[in-house]
Structures are given as C-alpha cells and as structure tokens.
Design a protein around this motif. Structure first.
Motif, PDB file in Angstrom:
ATOM      1  N   LYS A   1       0.822  -1.215   0.000  1.00 22.20           N
ATOM      2  CA  LYS A   1       0.000   0.000   0.000  1.00 22.20           C
ATOM      3  C   LYS A   1       0.856   1.266   0.000  1.00 22.20           C
ATOM      4  O   LYS A   1       0.339   2.371   0.180  1.00 22.20           O
TER       5      LYS A   1
ATOM      6  N   GLU B   1       2.952   4.492  -1.131  1.00 25.70           N
ATOM      7  CA  GLU B   1       2.788   5.506  -2.176  1.00 25.70           C
ATOM      8  C   GLU B   1       4.132   6.166  -2.437  1.00 25.70           C
ATOM      9  O   GLU B   1       4.762   6.653  -1.510  1.00 25.70           O
TER      10      GLU B   1
ATOM     11  N   LYS C   1      -6.049  -8.699  -1.931  1.00 28.18           N
ATOM     12  CA  LYS C   1      -6.489  -7.402  -1.414  1.00 28.18           C
ATOM     13  C   LYS C   1      -5.895  -7.085  -0.043  1.00 28.18           C
ATOM     14  O   LYS C   1      -5.727  -5.916   0.306  1.00 28.18           O
TER      15      LYS C   1
ATOM     16  N   ASP D   1      -7.953  -2.287  -1.807  1.00 34.45           N
ATOM     17  CA  ASP D   1      -9.016  -2.233  -2.818  1.00 34.45           C
ATOM     18  C   ASP D   1      -8.644  -1.364  -4.015  1.00 34.45           C
ATOM     19  O   ASP D   1      -9.027  -1.658  -5.145  1.00 34.45           O
ATOM     20  N   ALA D   2      -7.893  -0.299  -3.760  1.00 30.43           N
ATOM     21  CA  ALA D   2      -7.617   0.659  -4.834  1.00 30.43           C
ATOM     22  C   ALA D   2      -6.607   0.134  -5.849  1.00 30.43           C
ATOM     23  O   ALA D   2      -6.546   0.628  -6.977  1.00 30.43           O
ATOM     24  N   ARG D   3      -5.819  -0.877  -5.460  1.00 35.86           N
ATOM     25  CA  ARG D   3      -4.704  -1.280  -6.308  1.00 35.86           C
ATOM     26  C   ARG D   3      -4.784  -2.738  -6.775  1.00 35.86           C
ATOM     27  O   ARG D   3      -3.964  -3.188  -7.587  1.00 35.86           O
TER      28      ARG D   3
ATOM     29  N   LYS E   1      -6.501  -4.393  -8.799  1.00 40.06           N
ATOM     30  CA  LYS E   1      -6.667  -4.673 -10.227  1.00 40.06           C
ATOM     31  C   LYS E   1      -5.353  -4.576 -10.988  1.00 40.06           C
ATOM     32  O   LYS E   1      -5.269  -5.012 -12.142  1.00 40.06           O
TER      33      LYS E   1
END
Length: 532
Positions: free
Chosen positions: A300, A302, A315, A320-322, A324
């Motif tokens: 997670k 950044e 996950k 959730d944001a990454r 995919k």
C-alpha cells in the motif's frame, strides 16, 4: 486393556454407569467416574436430552471478538433444545493459555473443554494421566452422528486416535481444500505491461520480470516474501528451481514415504539460486525479518513499489484501490519443464475441539449434547452462525451466506455469532448442505485452476504422536527448524552455501534428524494402518 463399561438398566439408561478407563499410556488405575445422567431424566434419543435442567461447566478458548458464549443466540438455542445449561468459561487464546496448565493440574476441573486449546503433547499428557477421559465407548454407544462420520471417514477417526487406542478429544473439520496451498504468488501486471512482458509461466520468465522491475528505480521491491509464515513463503520457487517440493516443516510425503527436504540437492539448488537473485537486488532484504504488518504495508506504499509477493489473499496486501493492477502467477514451470505445487501440512482435520474431564459426573448426557453439533446443518451454524442471522436456505435448500452489513467483514461477523468448537463439514457437505463463503469459494476456484493440477507431494497426516515419540522429536525438531531457518536466510543474503553444505548436513544428523524422521514414518504407517 480393560474396556470401559456402561451399565444399562430400566429403559436402557442406568441410574449409575461406571467408566473405568485405562490405557497402556498411563491412565490405568485412574479413578472410576460415576455417570449420574439418569438422575436428570436422561433420554436415549430425541430432545430434550434430559427431563430436568442439567448444569455443566465448560472452559476453553474463544475468538478474540466473540462475546460471552451465554449471549450468543445459537448457544441459547442449544440450551433450550437440550435442557442442559452450560456455564461457559471460554477465554481468548492468550488469556486461556496462562490459566490452562494450572487448571488442568488442579482438582478444580470443568466438566468439559470446548475449543480445548490443547497441544498434541497436552492431549497425550492429560489423556494418559486420567485428566481427560477416553471417549471411544461413549461415541460408539451415545454419539450416533459422530460414529457415523467415523465409520464413513476412518481418516478422521485415525486423526483422533492416540497410539494407545484411545480417543481423548473430538474433531473440528472444515474441508474446503484450500489450506494445503496457502502461498499464492501475485505479480504487478501493470508493470509487466509497461515493460512489454507477459505474465510469467516459467521461473526464467519470472526472474526476467523481476529484473525489469528492478530497473524502475532504487525504491522498487521486485520480490518480497516472509520465511516461516503461514502464507508468504517462497516454497514453490524452491520447487521450481530445485525440483523438490517444500513446506514450512520441510517434511513431505511422496509414495507413502516421509521425506525431509532441507538436506537435499534440490533444496540446496533452490536456495543457491535465490542467493543469486538477492545479489542482483531482486529480493527484499527485509524478507527474513519483517512481520505480517510490515509485510502487508508494503503493498500500500505511495507510490507503488512492490512487484511480486506471496500471500493468502491479494487485497489484504495491496488494498481495494490497487488490486486490479496485480494478477496471480500460480505455479511456475521450472526444472525439467515441470510445475510443482508444494503442499503444506496445514490440517483440515483438527483435534482438540472438545474433551470431557474426569470431574464430569454426566459423561453420557455430555456426549449426547456434543453429538448434536456433528449434524451437518448444526456444524455449519457452529462455524458461521445461526440460520436467519448469517445463513439462509436458498431455493435448492442449500445454506448460503447472508451478506454482512456495510463496514463489517464476514470474518468479523463470524467471530461474534459462531462459537466454533466441535463440527464436521466435509467436502461433500459443502456440495449438499452449506455453500462456502464467497471468499472461500473464490479461493477454491483458484486452487483448482492454479495449484491442484500440479500437486507435487502429499501432506503429512494429522497423526497423534505418543508420549515416547513426542519426547524423541520435540527438542531435536526445535533445533533442526532453527538451524534450517538460519541457514536459509544466511545463504541467500551472504552466500557460501557450497563451502558450508557438508557441515550443515552433518550437523542435522548430529541433532537427531534420522531419529526424528523415523518417528514420523512410524506414525504415518500407524495412521494408514488405523484406516484399514
């Protein structure tokens, strides 16, 4: 060995039944236990179990988020159905662990242990010294549901049976088929696309992808893992490179032979190659020291800097944001063009769900009470919660999950409403009685597609070692495990495996590896024999 007898009279239920348990293991001479279930109007079958309210006291572990069991709707229903009122003294694992030995060593015992929190060594210790009573005759005569399971599934019965022939605890089984393959390998597909690379199918392609990730910048982590983790281990890389399946125990079964992996040429080749990857900067230096929290935080970061990793669920690591951006790699083709999926020894058949102590004056009623939990629908509720709260019947009559409320995961909800404990949900039950949780079904599908076709070894079964066997393996195994873990890290980080290998193998032998492996082979053979 003298068998225990239940003296029956009247309507088939004795006013007093005497249990005279003994075993070769050391419980011979244990005090007889009077069964006074008839004093409360015990019934042979049907509900309620007793005519007058029978008080029992249970102790053991419970989930950290679970409330007091008395407040659970399912537990309240059990009391109403059976007319047996249980006083529950179940505590979170760490709290119960502090009190367990003192309780068991004293004369102040509960009537039964529910989610016992007992290790295999403790099951044998307290079974053979008479603290826990043998259960096999009680099962045969007063637990038709569990007896039926044992008759149909001798492997479950074998897992509960000690080397002295006694059964001291009852099972908890959840056969989803996902525990044997905990280490899913994921990779950053977005980065692969940007590098013009396909999702790797071979170990050589995987290394090429890591090399491409390394070029993205100094803060990039091409590959991260954890050693001795439940689900973040690089065992399948060892298998791909060296041709030898591996797991946390470094103990596998192939063709009914129990093998140690961490002294083989294949394991050495795998470690040596990972050492080369480390030298090239492809492996996270913290792979040998990080805990779960630090590990999952890396996904997670950044900006994103994690290329590939092992874990149970995507996950959980990347969020959730990454999620995919990542895809599953599965089992890589390696040595001799083979794909080898290493099978762990994580067990779906577990001991220690329930035990009856020598203080219990009503073992027959207690066994009748616990046998109800082995009805498939009741086992499902013990696992996931009551029908109408967490489960409902679909049009076909299957029990399916009711979606959790917003802001609450299925796992959190399960801890709050399901007591766990004695239960059996077989693979057949998951097809006919209760559907897996959606997240479990998703994992089942991934296992069937990416791992099961390449199964490279069998699990060491859930066999119960004897006191003598435990004494033989416990200390040497601790030392052996520590040495293997130390050398795995040292050789990958610092190299020098060729120069140190012979000395390492010799040290394993001097630690008693041969004797340890003989115990496991003998135990495996006994387990197979018990199944007939």
């Amino acid at each position: 060995m003298q068998r225990r007898n239940f003296l029956l009279s009247g309507l088939g239920i004795a006013a007093t039944a005497v249990i005279a348990g003994c075993s070769k293991g050391g419980s011979e001479g244990a005090a007889a236990v009077d069964d006074a279930s008839a004093d409360f109007g015990l019934k042979e079958e049907g509900l309620p179990i007793v005519a007058k309210t029978l008080p029992l006291t249970f102790a053991g572990t419970k989930s950290a988020l679970a409330p007091k069991y008395e407040s659970m709707a399912l537990v309240q229903q059990w009391q109403k159905d059976t007319n047996i009122k249980v006083t529950w003294n179940n505590l979170p694992d760490t709290v119960f662990a502090e009190k367990k030995n003192l309780m068991l060593a004293s004369g102040d015992l509960p009537d039964a242990l529910y989610n016992t929190g007992l290790s295999d060594a403790e099951i044998i210790q307290y079974g053979t010294n008479g603290t826990l009573i043998p259960l096999e005759t009680l099962i045969d005569e007063h637990a038709p549901l569990l007896k039926g399971i044992f008759d149909k599934r001798p492997d479950i019965k074998s897992a509960m049976t000690a080397s002295d022939g006694h059964i001291y605890t009852l099972p908890a089984v959840e056969e989803l088929g996902i525990l044997p393959y905990p280490n899913f390998l994921f990779i950053n597909k977005k980065w692969l696309d940007e590098a013009g690379l396909p999702v790797p199918k071979t170990v050589a392609e995987f290394k090429k992808a890591l090399q491409a990730f390394k070029k993205r910048g100094p803060n990039v982590i091409p590959l991260s893992f954890r050693t001795d983790s439940f689900c973040a281990n690089p065992h399948d890389l060892i298998a791909a490179i060296g041709g030898i399946p591996d797991n946390n125990d470094h103990r596998i079964v192939r063709n009914d032979k129990v093998e140690f992996t961490a002294n083989t040429d294949g394991w050495k080749a795998g470690v040596k190659e990972l050492g080369q990857w480390y030298k090239e900067g492809l492996i996270d230096p913290e792979s040998f020291s990080q805990d779960d929290a630090a590990y999952m935080a890396k996904g997670k970061n950044e900006p994103a800097n994690l290329g590939a990793f092992f874990w149970w669920e995507l996950k959980e690591v990347v969020g959730d944001a990454r999620f995919k951006d990542y895809v599953m790699v599965g089992v890589l083709e390696g040595k001799d063009g083979k794909r080898l999926a290493s099978v762990s020894n994580n067990q779906e058949i577990n001991r220690g769900a329930f035990a009856i102590t020598r203080s219990n004056k009503y073992p027959v009623a207690t066994m009748r009470w616990v046998d109800r939990l082995y009805d498939p629908a009741m086992s499902a509720q013990a696992s996931w919660g009551p029908i109408g709260v967490t489960l409902k019947k679909d049009a076909s009559g299957m029990l399916v999950q009711i979606p959790a409320k917003a802001g609450e995961s299925e796992g959190e909800r399960r801890q709050k409403v399901a007591p766990g404990g004695p239960k059996v949900t077989t693979a057949e039950d998951f097809e006919k009685v209760v559907a897996p949780e959606p997240r479990a079904k998703e994992r089942q599908d991934l296992v069937k597609e990416h791992y099961e076709p390449y199964k490279a070894n069998d699990r060491f079964p859930p066999v119960l070692l004897s006191n003598d066997e435990l004494q033989t393996v416990t200390d040497p195994q601790t030392d052996i495990t520590a040495l293997v873990k130390e050398k795995f890290a040292t050789w990958i980080v610092k190299g020098n495996i060729d120069a140190e290998w012979d000395g390492y193998v010799a040290k394993l032998q001097s630690m008693g590896l041969e004797d340890v492996m003989k115990v496991y082979q003998d135990a495996y053979d006994r387990y197979k024999e018990q199944q007939g």
